[in-house]
Design a protein around this motif. Structure first.
Motif, PDB file in Angstrom:
ATOM      1  N   ALA A 248       0.793  -1.433   0.055  1.00 39.56           N
ATOM      2  CA  ALA A 248      -0.003   0.096   0.091  1.00 39.56           C
ATOM      3  C   ALA A 248       0.829   1.182   0.067  1.00 39.56           C
ATOM      4  CB  ALA A 248      -0.920  -0.285   1.359  1.00 39.56           C
ATOM      5  N   TRP A 249       1.945   1.265   0.574  1.00 38.82           N
ATOM      6  CA  TRP A 249       2.786   2.441   0.951  1.00 38.82           C
ATOM      7  C   TRP A 249       4.082   2.469   0.381  1.00 38.82           C
ATOM      8  CZ3 TRP A 249      -0.115   6.171   2.395  1.00 38.82           C
ATOM      9  CH2 TRP A 249      -1.276   5.777   3.395  1.00 38.82           C
ATOM     10  N   TYR A 250       4.338   1.646  -0.643  1.00 35.02           N
ATOM     11  CA  TYR A 250       5.676   0.982  -1.075  1.00 35.02           C
ATOM     12  C   TYR A 250       6.271   2.431  -1.501  1.00 35.02           C
ATOM     13  CZ  TYR A 250       3.078   0.974  -5.590  1.00 35.02           C
ATOM     14  OH  TYR A 250       2.152   1.556  -6.720  1.00 35.02           O
ATOM     15  N   VAL A 276       1.509  -8.204  -7.578  1.00 31.56           N
ATOM     16  CA  VAL A 276       1.645  -9.149  -8.916  1.00 31.56           C
ATOM     17  C   VAL A 276       0.195  -9.233  -9.400  1.00 31.56           C
ATOM     18  CG1 VAL A 276       1.349 -11.284  -7.460  1.00 31.56           C
ATOM     19  CG2 VAL A 276       2.864 -11.371  -9.666  1.00 31.56           C
ATOM     20  N   VAL A 277      -0.528  -9.457  -8.726  1.00 36.18           N
ATOM     21  CA  VAL A 277      -2.162  -9.547  -9.294  1.00 36.18           C
ATOM     22  C   VAL A 277      -2.937  -8.492  -9.063  1.00 36.18           C
ATOM     23  CG1 VAL A 277      -2.031 -11.923  -9.581  1.00 36.18           C
ATOM     24  CG2 VAL A 277      -3.068 -11.234  -7.745  1.00 36.18           C
ATOM     25  N   HIS A 278      -2.327  -7.654  -8.042  1.00 31.12           N
ATOM     26  CA  HIS A 278      -3.375  -6.413  -7.578  1.00 31.12           C
ATOM     27  C   HIS A 278      -4.696  -6.800  -7.189  1.00 31.12           C
ATOM     28  CE1 HIS A 278      -3.513  -2.100  -7.330  1.00 31.12           C
ATOM     29  NE2 HIS A 278      -4.368  -1.893  -8.295  1.00 31.12           N
ATOM     30  N   ASP A 279      -5.664  -5.943  -7.063  1.00 35.29           N
ATOM     31  CA  ASP A 279      -7.043  -6.390  -6.859  1.00 35.29           C
ATOM     32  C   ASP A 279      -8.149  -5.657  -7.114  1.00 35.29           C
ATOM     33  OD1 ASP A 279      -7.009  -4.603  -4.997  1.00 35.29           O
ATOM     34  OD2 ASP A 279      -7.245  -5.839  -3.065  1.00 35.29           O
ATOM     35  N   HIS A 280      -9.240  -5.772  -6.702  1.00 35.89           N
ATOM     36  CA  HIS A 280     -10.424  -4.931  -7.039  1.00 35.89           C
ATOM     37  C   HIS A 280     -10.984  -4.296  -5.683  1.00 35.89           C
ATOM     38  CE1 HIS A 280     -10.476  -7.466 -10.756  1.00 35.89           C
ATOM     39  NE2 HIS A 280     -10.959  -6.466 -11.246  1.00 35.89           N
ATOM     40  N   GLY A 281     -10.033  -4.024  -4.789  1.00 35.13           N
ATOM     41  CA  GLY A 281     -10.645  -3.671  -3.541  1.00 35.13           C
ATOM     42  C   GLY A 281      -9.627  -2.800  -2.955  1.00 35.13           C
ATOM     43  N   LEU A 282      -8.897  -3.404  -1.497  1.00 36.57           N
ATOM     44  CA  LEU A 282      -8.159  -2.732  -0.946  1.00 36.57           C
ATOM     45  C   LEU A 282      -6.833  -1.839  -1.526  1.00 36.57           C
ATOM     46  CD1 LEU A 282      -7.026  -2.126   2.105  1.00 36.57           C
ATOM     47  CD2 LEU A 282      -5.800  -4.200   1.897  1.00 36.57           C
ATOM     48  N   GLN A 287      -3.695   2.002  -4.699  1.00 29.95           N
ATOM     49  CA  GLN A 287      -2.916   2.507  -5.747  1.00 29.95           C
ATOM     50  C   GLN A 287      -3.390   3.875  -6.274  1.00 29.95           C
ATOM     51  OE1 GLN A 287      -0.320   1.229  -7.170  1.00 29.95           O
ATOM     52  NE2 GLN A 287      -0.384   1.989  -8.973  1.00 29.95           N
ATOM     53  N   ARG A 288      -4.938   4.065  -6.061  1.00 28.75           N
ATOM     54  CA  ARG A 288      -5.145   5.244  -6.542  1.00 28.75           C
ATOM     55  C   ARG A 288      -4.479   6.362  -5.643  1.00 28.75           C
ATOM     56  NH1 ARG A 288     -11.459   3.600  -6.233  1.00 28.75           N
ATOM     57  NH2 ARG A 288     -11.658   2.632  -8.510  1.00 28.75           N
ATOM     58  N   LEU A 301      -0.892  -0.367 -11.515  1.00 30.15           N
ATOM     59  CA  LEU A 301      -0.960  -1.710 -11.431  1.00 30.15           C
ATOM     60  C   LEU A 301      -2.501  -2.014 -12.119  1.00 30.15           C
ATOM     61  CD1 LEU A 301       0.594  -2.317  -8.275  1.00 30.15           C
ATOM     62  CD2 LEU A 301       1.465  -2.829 -10.148  1.00 30.15           C
ATOM     63  N   GLU A 302      -2.497  -3.175 -12.306  1.00 32.42           N
ATOM     64  CA  GLU A 302      -3.792  -3.613 -13.176  1.00 32.42           C
ATOM     65  C   GLU A 302      -4.371  -5.077 -12.323  1.00 32.42           C
ATOM     66  OE1 GLU A 302      -3.232  -4.341 -17.281  1.00 32.42           O
ATOM     67  OE2 GLU A 302      -2.809  -2.353 -17.702  1.00 32.42           O
ATOM     68  N   PRO A 303      -5.402  -5.112 -12.092  1.00 29.49           N
ATOM     69  CA  PRO A 303      -6.176  -6.379 -11.493  1.00 29.49           C
ATOM     70  C   PRO A 303      -5.888  -7.486 -12.341  1.00 29.49           C
ATOM     71  CG  PRO A 303      -7.974  -4.895 -11.879  1.00 29.49           C
ATOM     72  CD  PRO A 303      -6.746  -4.023 -12.152  1.00 29.49           C
TER      73      PRO A 303
END
Length: 417
Positions: A248-250, A276-282, A287-288, A301-303
């Motif tokens: 989250a804070w990289y 590596v696969v990202h997600d549709h939530g947290l 990332q936004r 990144l992309e889910p």
């Protein structure tokens, strides 16, 4: 005893072959077309966003003068470990001794266990890894743990490389202040079997009214603690490590390391895993925020991870029951309907899921409230769902399917949880 431990390490790559050969949880019927030839539900990774994410995060780390050691606990998928290493990763981060054993057995030689090594059974696993040639690091945060490790590895005639963990008050593990860090460094120096090689932290437990500012302040503390240890001559290696960063804070961690020019005196290591696969939530939300802080970072990144499942029942108007449950998909947030297909249809022939709302998740069933105009839903329709926090979806599967843009299955990726 040592022969037994080493044989466990050597045979770990074959663990579970008998289990995976039968019809059990996570086993899918592998055929070319996801929409017609696979027993659903199935966990699916899309090749294009996966490849994008691997390259994107590797470029990010390198651009900030850091190395990348992705957290393998996210996926515990050896095929993904290999791709991360092939993309340039410095090593693989793990959370437990058995996870390290599994990763080593599948080809990962540099292992960073971002956790305390406790318990003689776990120490024995790590001893076996060291004897088999692993480049292994773990963390310490207490004098008693240091003494236990020192006794065990001295008796085995081995040297264990450790990093001191810097924590925060009220947080998880880690020394709470610099005095604790210094005292622990002295304790490590008194143990001939231990080698102090750096400092480790985790910013994901840092909170506050302004979390970004709190994380940046913690990163600065980490930098200052590392420099103080170096100045006092506590490190026993030529290139000590300083490492932190979840998913989250990289950006804030990387910037702190870069601004301090740590790459000139340390090996800065970032450890995100979910990228590596990202997600549709947290992590999509996180990332936004990263892209708001860093508009120079293009695209992001992309889910890549979804779970495909079918409509099982339409028991009353406005309600669909999907053959998907807590045993199939992470549920710290409710799954998100993304797309719908007809069984046997084409990948580009999607149907609407506008207004679909997941309201409840049970062990094997998902309740979806349908909008009034959803009059074309049929039993057997296939829904692609997105999830939050990919760790909690990966660990439900023994294998995941890698698919291309046409939803043709290209590979089956085994996990080793």
């Amino acid at each position: 005893m040592r022969e037994t431990e080493n044989s466990v390490v050597a045979k770990e790559a074959n663990r579970g072959n008998a289990e995976r050969g039968g019809v059990d949880k996570g086993t899918v019927e592998l055929r070319p077309d996801l929409l017609s030839g696979v027993s659903l539900p199935a966990a699916v990774i899309h090749e294009a966003p996966l490849a994008h994410n691997l390259a994107w995060m590797q470029r990010f780390a390198e651009a900030h003068g850091a190395r990348l050691a992705p957290h393998g606990k996210t996926t515990m998928t050896p095929a993904l470990f290999r791709r991360q290493l092939e993309a340039g990763a410095w090593g693989i981060t793990l959370a437990t001794a058995p996870q390290c054993r599994a990763a080593f057995a599948h080809g990962a030689r540099r292992l960073l266990m971002a956790n305390q090594l406790v318990g003689q059974a776990n120490m024995a696993i790590v001893a076996g890894l060291l004897e088999a040639g692993a480049d292994f690091y773990c963390v310490v945060d207490g004098v008693e743990n240091v003494r236990q490790l020192g006794r065990f590895f001295e008796e085995r005639g081995l040297r264990l490389v450790v990093l001191i963990e810097l924590g925060v008050p009220g947080g998880r593990c880690g020394c709470r202040d610099q005095a604790g860090v210094e005292a622990l460094a002295e304790a490590i120096a008194a143990e001939p079997a231990l080698v102090l090689a750096g400092l480790e932290g985790y910013e994901g437990v840092v909170h506050g009214d302004d979390p970004a500012a709190a994380v940046s302040a913690y990163a600065q503390r980490l930098v200052e603690a590392a420099l103080a240890l170096e100045s006092a001559g506590h490190f026993e290696v030529d290139e000590p490590i300083v490492t932190a960063s979840g998913s989250a804070w990289y950006d804030l961690i990387a910037e702190a390391f870069q601004d301090a020019s740590l790459q000139n005196r340390f090996v800065p290591v970032l450890r995100p895993g979910c990228y590596v696969v990202h997600d549709h939530g947290l992590y999509r939300e996180a990332q936004r925020d990263v892209l708001v802080r860093r508009p120079d970072l293009q695209h992001g990144l992309e889910p890549a991870l979804e779970v495909f499942a079918q409509v099982q029942s339409l028991p009353e108007p406005g309600l669909a029951i999907i053959a998907l449950g807590k045993r199939d998909i992470g549920f710290d947030q409710l799954p998100v309907p993304l797309r719908r297909y007809r069984e046997g249809g084409a990948a580009n022939a999607t149907l609407s899921v506008a207004g679909w709302q997941v309201t409840k998740l049970m062990d094997q069933h998902t309740f979806v409230r349908l909008p009034e105009d959803a009059d074309d839903v049929a039993i057997g329709d296939i829904i692609a769902f997105g999830a939050s926090h990919p760790c909690l979806t990966f660990d439900k599967w023994r294998q995941l399917l890698l698919v291309d843009e046409t939803l043709e299955v290209r590979d089956s990726l085994s996990t080793c949880f």
